[in-house]
Design a protein around this motif. Structure first.
Motif, PDB file in Angstrom:
ATOM      1  N   ILE A 113       0.820  -1.426   0.024  1.00 50.96           N
ATOM      2  CA  ILE A 113       0.118  -0.009   0.236  1.00 50.96           C
ATOM      3  C   ILE A 113       0.904   1.382  -0.206  1.00 50.96           C
ATOM      4  CG2 ILE A 113      -1.684   1.365   1.265  1.00 50.96           C
ATOM      5  CD1 ILE A 113      -3.023  -1.141   2.016  1.00 50.96           C
ATOM      6  N   PRO A 114       1.797   1.390   0.750  1.00 50.40           N
ATOM      7  CA  PRO A 114       2.675   2.650   0.858  1.00 50.40           C
ATOM      8  C   PRO A 114       3.333   2.791  -0.507  1.00 50.40           C
ATOM      9  CG  PRO A 114       2.957   1.121   2.953  1.00 50.40           C
ATOM     10  CD  PRO A 114       2.325   0.453   2.038  1.00 50.40           C
ATOM     11  N   LEU A 115       3.799   1.743  -1.215  1.00 49.46           N
ATOM     12  CA  LEU A 115       4.604   1.903  -2.395  1.00 49.46           C
ATOM     13  C   LEU A 115       3.789   2.371  -3.839  1.00 49.46           C
ATOM     14  CD1 LEU A 115       6.409  -1.480  -1.885  1.00 49.46           C
ATOM     15  CD2 LEU A 115       7.180   0.743  -1.312  1.00 49.46           C
ATOM     16  N   ALA A 116       2.196   2.403  -3.602  1.00 54.34           N
ATOM     17  CA  ALA A 116       1.387   2.389  -4.461  1.00 54.34           C
ATOM     18  C   ALA A 116       1.963   3.603  -5.779  1.00 54.34           C
ATOM     19  CB  ALA A 116       0.038   2.902  -4.144  1.00 54.34           C
ATOM     20  N   ARG A 117       2.148   4.731  -5.437  1.00 55.28           N
ATOM     21  CA  ARG A 117       2.573   6.147  -6.026  1.00 55.28           C
ATOM     22  C   ARG A 117       3.718   5.703  -6.885  1.00 55.28           C
ATOM     23  NH1 ARG A 117       4.767  11.042  -6.597  1.00 55.28           N
ATOM     24  NH2 ARG A 117       3.540  12.592  -7.559  1.00 55.28           N
ATOM     25  N   TRP A 118       4.836   4.933  -6.093  1.00 56.52           N
ATOM     26  CA  TRP A 118       5.899   4.643  -6.790  1.00 56.52           C
ATOM     27  C   TRP A 118       5.891   3.722  -7.868  1.00 56.52           C
ATOM     28  CZ3 TRP A 118       8.359   0.168  -7.101  1.00 56.52           C
ATOM     29  CH2 TRP A 118       9.624   0.033  -7.724  1.00 56.52           C
ATOM     30  N   MET A 119       4.887   2.737  -7.874  1.00 52.81           N
ATOM     31  CA  MET A 119       4.846   1.851  -8.725  1.00 52.81           C
ATOM     32  C   MET A 119       4.228   2.203 -10.073  1.00 52.81           C
ATOM     33  SD  MET A 119       3.095  -1.581  -6.750  1.00 52.81           S
ATOM     34  CE  MET A 119       1.579  -0.804  -6.102  1.00 52.81           C
ATOM     35  N   PHE A 120       3.446   3.403  -9.848  1.00 56.89           N
ATOM     36  CA  PHE A 120       2.739   3.787 -11.155  1.00 56.89           C
ATOM     37  C   PHE A 120       3.551   4.800 -12.082  1.00 56.89           C
ATOM     38  CE2 PHE A 120      -0.848   2.357  -8.673  1.00 56.89           C
ATOM     39  CZ  PHE A 120      -1.490   1.592  -9.555  1.00 56.89           C
ATOM     40  N   LEU A 121       4.386   5.394 -11.071  1.00 55.56           N
ATOM     41  CA  LEU A 121       5.221   6.576 -11.622  1.00 55.56           C
ATOM     42  C   LEU A 121       6.613   5.681 -12.375  1.00 55.56           C
ATOM     43  CD1 LEU A 121       5.888   9.159  -8.782  1.00 55.56           C
ATOM     44  CD2 LEU A 121       4.855   9.596 -11.081  1.00 55.56           C
ATOM     45  N   ALA A 122       7.011   4.501 -11.880  1.00 56.63           N
ATOM     46  CA  ALA A 122       8.101   3.603 -12.302  1.00 56.63           C
ATOM     47  C   ALA A 122       7.661   3.151 -13.822  1.00 56.63           C
ATOM     48  CB  ALA A 122       8.216   2.575 -11.217  1.00 56.63           C
ATOM     49  N   VAL A 123       6.412   3.028 -14.139  1.00 56.84           N
ATOM     50  CA  VAL A 123       6.210   2.517 -15.440  1.00 56.84           C
ATOM     51  C   VAL A 123       5.954   3.543 -16.607  1.00 56.84           C
ATOM     52  CG1 VAL A 123       5.347   0.285 -14.761  1.00 56.84           C
ATOM     53  CG2 VAL A 123       3.587   2.070 -14.856  1.00 56.84           C
ATOM     54  N   GLY A 124       6.161   4.722 -16.092  1.00 52.79           N
ATOM     55  CA  GLY A 124       6.048   5.854 -17.017  1.00 52.79           C
ATOM     56  C   GLY A 124       4.641   6.907 -16.969  1.00 52.79           C
ATOM     57  N   HIS A 125       3.881   6.375 -16.100  1.00 50.64           N
ATOM     58  CA  HIS A 125       2.748   7.172 -16.214  1.00 50.64           C
ATOM     59  C   HIS A 125       2.938   8.700 -15.635  1.00 50.64           C
ATOM     60  CE1 HIS A 125      -0.271   3.575 -16.124  1.00 50.64           C
ATOM     61  NE2 HIS A 125       0.522   3.559 -17.033  1.00 50.64           N
ATOM     62  N   PRO A 126       2.244   9.669 -16.343  1.00 55.18           N
ATOM     63  CA  PRO A 126       2.200  10.899 -15.879  1.00 55.18           C
ATOM     64  C   PRO A 126       1.948  11.206 -14.207  1.00 55.18           C
ATOM     65  CG  PRO A 126       0.941  10.950 -17.764  1.00 55.18           C
ATOM     66  CD  PRO A 126       1.043   9.378 -17.357  1.00 55.18           C
ATOM     67  N   PRO A 127       2.684  12.108 -13.677  1.00 54.97           N
ATOM     68  CA  PRO A 127       2.238  12.253 -12.340  1.00 54.97           C
ATOM     69  C   PRO A 127       0.909  12.432 -11.810  1.00 54.97           C
ATOM     70  CG  PRO A 127       4.255  13.617 -12.838  1.00 54.97           C
ATOM     71  CD  PRO A 127       3.627  13.023 -14.048  1.00 54.97           C
ATOM     72  N   HIS A 128       0.013  13.054 -12.550  1.00 54.41           N
ATOM     73  CA  HIS A 128      -1.269  13.561 -12.274  1.00 54.41           C
ATOM     74  C   HIS A 128      -2.102  12.074 -12.408  1.00 54.41           C
ATOM     75  CE1 HIS A 128      -5.314  15.120 -12.089  1.00 54.41           C
ATOM     76  NE2 HIS A 128      -5.589  14.443 -13.243  1.00 54.41           N
ATOM     77  N   LEU A 129      -2.032  11.488 -13.531  1.00 52.87           N
ATOM     78  CA  LEU A 129      -2.426   9.931 -13.481  1.00 52.87           C
ATOM     79  C   LEU A 129      -2.221   8.910 -12.382  1.00 52.87           C
ATOM     80  CD1 LEU A 129      -4.532   8.154 -14.866  1.00 52.87           C
ATOM     81  CD2 LEU A 129      -2.681   7.609 -16.583  1.00 52.87           C
ATOM     82  N   ALA A 130      -0.822   9.058 -12.233  1.00 52.70           N
ATOM     83  CA  ALA A 130      -0.045   7.992 -11.083  1.00 52.70           C
ATOM     84  C   ALA A 130      -0.559   8.328  -9.884  1.00 52.70           C
ATOM     85  CB  ALA A 130       1.373   8.348 -10.877  1.00 52.70           C
ATOM     86  N   GLU A 131      -0.992   9.645  -9.326  1.00 46.06           N
ATOM     87  CA  GLU A 131      -1.613  10.266  -8.080  1.00 46.06           C
ATOM     88  C   GLU A 131      -2.810   9.367  -8.173  1.00 46.06           C
ATOM     89  OE1 GLU A 131      -1.917  11.545  -4.463  1.00 46.06           O
ATOM     90  OE2 GLU A 131      -0.089  11.505  -5.866  1.00 46.06           O
ATOM     91  N   LEU A 132      -3.757   9.721  -9.060  1.00 45.88           N
ATOM     92  CA  LEU A 132      -5.138   8.854  -9.019  1.00 45.88           C
ATOM     93  C   LEU A 132      -5.079   7.562  -9.009  1.00 45.88           C
ATOM     94  CD1 LEU A 132      -6.753  11.291 -11.899  1.00 45.88           C
ATOM     95  CD2 LEU A 132      -7.106  11.596  -9.368  1.00 45.88           C
ATOM     96  N   GLU A 133      -4.188   7.023  -9.640  1.00 42.78           N
ATOM     97  CA  GLU A 133      -4.310   5.373  -9.590  1.00 42.78           C
ATOM     98  C   GLU A 133      -3.693   4.904  -8.256  1.00 42.78           C
ATOM     99  OE1 GLU A 133      -3.045   4.459 -14.122  1.00 42.78           O
ATOM    100  OE2 GLU A 133      -1.261   5.339 -12.775  1.00 42.78           O
TER     101      GLU A 133
END
Length: 487
Positions: A113-133
């Motif tokens: 759970i604490p790693l969620a934002r890092w996971m989505f940023l790591a695959v290249g998603h834009p910061p805004h979308l990664a934050e929502l995900e």
């Protein structure tokens, strides 16, 4: 013609028997499909950026839970074969081993759970979308324990053929989810306006509600012969047997989920519009996916029960009958996807901002043509892999997963990163991959190795040989009686 139709419908493991088991499951899954459809619809109305985040976040959650889900849900096959072999006192213990394994997997899942934002940023998603995900994922992952527990509990009912109880529990949970979606997304009746997080909280509450419903049903004294009280005890030989057959199933679920999730995450790199269009197309695709999924689970149960009673001919008949039903359904829906796609998109467009949805519509309609092309093969994949699971042929399924599941993500990455390909190339890859999977499982089923497989203890199998002989005699008598009746 009438005689053949009546035999197809009335014979043991014929269409009537398959539908009697499958229809409650179809209704059960359909209730969740309606819920997911409405959930996405509400989020489209709320914010198109939100719907772009839901499917990738949900698929990452599913991928991380999928190994444990595939493992513990394999209790369904054990329950079915014990039921077929008339060894019902062994069902409570195998349910218990599934619950113990579920508890084992919970701590590592919670640590993600604490790693969620890092996971989505790591695959290249834009910061805004990664934050929502990440916001959606962190709430949705709180339902992981409920997903595992309810999968084991549902296996108790489904493996015995009591799919109506599963239907009632799932439908009630879906209704609660639907109501909470509206209240929590838009902030109605005193609920906070949660948007994306509100949708995740609604799903989490509904999942834990299912666990409580199953607990209430299983506490009934009418299930005494199944020795559910023995579920509290660890039984190492049985747990190892569940792991031996269930772990390959879990790895296959993980590999398939990881491959599909990798595909979605790579599509997310193509932009928010491509992601949202793909998400909507997959959401509409659930209409074609869910009924064959219900038939697949019914086939797993029937194959398990008939092999437990040493009646492989009936097991084979159940699989072919289920595929015929699935082919009829998906064929009709494929035609509708091609010629009247707006029927499936009307609800999304009704409450969305005109310009935002109009930009997505042409792409979604094009993607639905791909869905039409592969949905029959997807049904083939579900039905025949379900039959193999019911027999215990999970190691072949795992080998297929190791070979096939990376293909969509790898080819999509090569096409988009090296050759500048776009969304259409990605969907061509997905379509060809789905067709190949269906053909592989069909060929394996036709080869027939599964007829000699069992997951329950050898001593139980030997004891059920007598049941199989008497069952074969009974089947000959029933077919003879049916032929006389038709004449």
């Amino acid at each position: 013609m009438l005689r053949r139709w009546r035999r197809w419908w009335l014979q043991p493991c014929g269409a009537r028997a398959v539908l009697a088991l499958a229809l409650p499951l179809v209704i059960s899954f359909a209730s969740w499909t309606v819920m997911n459809f409405t959930d996405r619809m509400f989020l489209v109305w709320y914010d198109t950026s939100a719907v772009a985040a839901v499917l990738p976040a949900g698929m990452v959650q599913w991928t991380l839970v999928s190994f444990a889900m595939g493992l513990v849900s394999y209790v369904t096959t054990f329950v079915a074969q014990y039921e077929g072999a008339k060894r019902r006192h062994r069902i409570g213990p195998v349910i218990g081993q599934g619950l113990w394994l579920s508890l084992f997997f919970l701590p590592p899942l919670m640590l993600t759970i604490p790693l969620a934002r890092w996971m989505f940023l790591a695959v290249g998603h834009p910061p805004h979308l990664a934050e929502l995900e990440a916001r959606y994922y962190q709430v949705a992952m709180l339902s992981a324990g409920a997903m595992l527990f309810s999968a084991v509990q549902a296996g108790f009912f489904t493996g015995r053929g009591d799919t109506r109880s599963v239907m009632l529990v799932d439908t009630a949970a879906a209704v609660i989810n639907l109501v909470l979606d509206y209240l929590w997304i838009f902030g109605k009746l005193g609920f906070p306006e949660g948007g994306l997080e509100g949708a995740a909280w609604a799903s989490t509450v509904a999942q834990w509600f299912k666990v409580l419903c199953y607990l209430a049903l299983m506490s009934s004294s009418r299930y005494a012969e199944y020795r559910l009280a023995d579920a509290r005890r660890l039984e190492w030989p049985l747990l190892r047997r569940l792991w031996y057959f269930g772990a390959p199933n879990g790895w296959q679920w993980f590999l398939e989920g990881a491959g599909f999730t990798g595909f979605l995450l790579l599509v997310g790199r193509l932009g928010e519009e491509a992601t949202a269009a793909s998400n909507l197309a997959f959401n509409v695709n659930s209409l074609a996916f869910i009924p064959p999924l219900g038939l697949s689970i019914a086939v797993t149960t029937l194959v398990g029960q008939e092999l437990g009673a040493n009646r492989p001919r009936r097991a084979e008949r159940a699989a072919w009958t289920a595929f015929q039903l699935a082919a009829l359904y998906t064929g009709v829906l494929a035609v509708a996807y091609v010629f009247i796609p707006d029927v499936f998109l009307f609800a999304y467009s009704a409450g969305a901002a005109g310009e935002s949805f109009d930009a997505l519509r042409p792409t979604v309609i094009l993607l639905l043509k791909f869905v039409a092309a592969y949905c029959l093969f997807d049904a083939m994949n579900l039905i025949f892999s379900g039959a193999l699971r019911g027999a215990g042929d999970t190691r072949f399924i795992l080998r297929v997963g190791v070979l096939m599941c990376p293909i969509p993500a790898v080819l999509t990455w090569l096409g988009t990163e090296w050759f500048g390909a776009g969304l259409i190339f990605s969907w061509v890859v997905l379509t060809l991959w789905t067709c190949a999977l269906g053909l592989i499982y069909l060929l394996r089923f036709v080869q027939g190795h599964w007829r000699e497989m069992r997951v329950i203890e050898p001593a139980v199998i030997e004891d059920s040989l007598e049941v199989g002989v008497s069952g074969a005699v009974a089947e000959l008598e029933s077919v003879s009686a049916l032929a006389k009746d038709v004449d």
